[in-house]
Write a protein that holds these residues in place. Structure first.
Motif, PDB file in Angstrom:
ATOM      1  N   MET A   1       0.284  -1.437   0.152  1.00 42.69           N
ATOM      2  CA  MET A   1      -0.129  -0.489  -0.363  1.00 42.69           C
ATOM      3  C   MET A   1       0.812   0.763   0.400  1.00 42.69           C
ATOM      4  O   MET A   1       2.115   1.315   0.790  1.00 42.69           O
ATOM      5  N   ALA A   2       0.290   2.008  -0.878  1.00 43.43           N
ATOM      6  CA  ALA A   2       1.528   3.615  -0.603  1.00 43.43           C
ATOM      7  C   ALA A   2       0.606   4.369  -0.606  1.00 43.43           C
ATOM      8  O   ALA A   2      -0.611   4.362  -0.850  1.00 43.43           O
ATOM      9  N   VAL A   3       1.202   5.378   0.181  1.00 44.75           N
ATOM     10  CA  VAL A   3       0.414   6.455   0.982  1.00 44.75           C
ATOM     11  C   VAL A   3       1.314   7.664   0.515  1.00 44.75           C
ATOM     12  O   VAL A   3       2.273   8.101   0.676  1.00 44.75           O
ATOM     13  N   TYR A   4       0.651   8.489  -0.298  1.00 45.09           N
ATOM     14  CA  TYR A   4       1.221   9.970  -1.182  1.00 45.09           C
ATOM     15  C   TYR A   4       0.423  11.483  -0.316  1.00 45.09           C
ATOM     16  O   TYR A   4      -0.642  11.314  -0.002  1.00 45.09           O
ATOM     17  N   THR A   5       1.616  12.088   0.068  1.00 46.37           N
ATOM     18  CA  THR A   5       0.587  13.700   0.492  1.00 46.37           C
ATOM     19  C   THR A   5       0.807  13.806  -0.853  1.00 46.37           C
ATOM     20  O   THR A   5       1.868  14.186  -1.754  1.00 46.37           O
ATOM     21  N   VAL A   6      -0.150  15.270  -1.007  1.00 46.26           N
ATOM     22  CA  VAL A   6      -0.304  16.123  -2.873  1.00 46.26           C
ATOM     23  C   VAL A   6      -0.108  16.953  -2.043  1.00 46.26           C
ATOM     24  O   VAL A   6      -0.978  17.431  -0.935  1.00 46.26           O
ATOM     25  N   ARG A  28       5.639  10.515  -1.416  1.00 47.38           N
ATOM     26  CA  ARG A  28       5.708   9.152  -0.654  1.00 47.38           C
ATOM     27  C   ARG A  28       5.514   9.000   0.411  1.00 47.38           C
ATOM     28  O   ARG A  28       6.638  10.157   1.079  1.00 47.38           O
ATOM     29  N   GLU A  29       5.063   8.940   1.393  1.00 44.28           N
ATOM     30  CA  GLU A  29       5.238   8.565   2.472  1.00 44.28           C
ATOM     31  C   GLU A  29       6.500   7.374   3.005  1.00 44.28           C
ATOM     32  O   GLU A  29       6.436   6.719   1.996  1.00 44.28           O
ATOM     33  N   GLY A  30       7.671   7.717   4.066  1.00 45.13           N
ATOM     34  CA  GLY A  30       8.115   6.080   3.884  1.00 45.13           C
ATOM     35  C   GLY A  30       9.226   6.184   3.188  1.00 45.13           C
ATOM     36  O   GLY A  30       9.959   7.451   3.448  1.00 45.13           O
ATOM     37  N   ASN A 112      -0.279   1.769  -6.065  1.00 48.16           N
ATOM     38  CA  ASN A 112       0.685   2.179  -6.798  1.00 48.16           C
ATOM     39  C   ASN A 112       1.188   3.960  -6.702  1.00 48.16           C
ATOM     40  O   ASN A 112      -0.893   4.280  -6.394  1.00 48.16           O
ATOM     41  N   ARG A 113       1.268   4.474  -7.714  1.00 55.75           N
ATOM     42  CA  ARG A 113       1.227   6.160  -7.364  1.00 55.75           C
ATOM     43  C   ARG A 113      -0.223   6.178  -7.926  1.00 55.75           C
ATOM     44  O   ARG A 113      -0.649   7.378  -8.421  1.00 55.75           O
TER      45      ARG A 113
END
Length: 166
Positions: A1-6, A28-30, A112-113
């Motif tokens: 699971m990918a987590v992104y801040t926009v 991307r977080e991490g 994914n992204r």
């Protein structure tokens, strides 16, 4: 699971300039693997000039101090700095963008992204001004059903029931 801040850039006053949505940045977080192996190139690629100078100064200072001790210590300290930087690299990128005037538009999760971008742009409405996007999945096969307990237990957790004493 990918987590992104926009993050969205400040609006431009120029005629014909792309909208802030077209210039949205997904961070991307991490852990950042490229920042672990190529920290200087990673900083150059993301145009983080002041952080590059600070990183080089700290790395050189720590390596010089560790070389006075001798033995394997300089290598261990160099590896520790690289790992610490890789853990904090995306947070530093987000901080640098906020310093340039970017605003948080949301947090998106997906496999994914590309999926994260689709979810973000599907939820966004014109115009966007720091709206928060729900990162919860919307497909029924991934949703979680929360069933409330029957009756009113009166208390939560490990506390005794109403009217009982321990």
């Amino acid at each position: 699971m990918a987590v992104y801040t926009v993050l969205l850039p400040p609006p431009s006053n120029k005629d014909g300039a792309p909208s802030p949505l077209e210039r949205a940045v997904f961070v991307r977080e991490g852990f950042a693997w490229l920042a672990l192996f190529f920290p200087v190139l990673w900083l150059l690629f993301h145009r983080m000039w002041l952080l590059l100078i600070l990183f080089v100064a700290v790395t050189v200072g720590v390596e010089l101090a560790a070389s006075l001790i001798g033995g394997p210590v300089p290598g261990v300290f160099g590896f520790a700095i690289a790992v610490l930087f890789a853990f904090e690299a995306n947070g530093l990128r987000r901080w640098a963008l906020v310093q340039r005037g970017y605003e948080l538009a949301g947090i998106v999760a997906g496999s994914n992204r590309t999926e994260c971008e689709r979810r973000f742009f599907a939820e966004v409405q014109e115009p966007v001004s720091a709206s928060v996007i729900d990162p919860a999945p919307t497909s029924p096969r991934r949703s979680v059903l929360v069933v409330p307990p029957r009756g009113d237990p009166g208390v939560l957790g490990l506390f005794p029931q109403k009217g009982t004493s321990s």
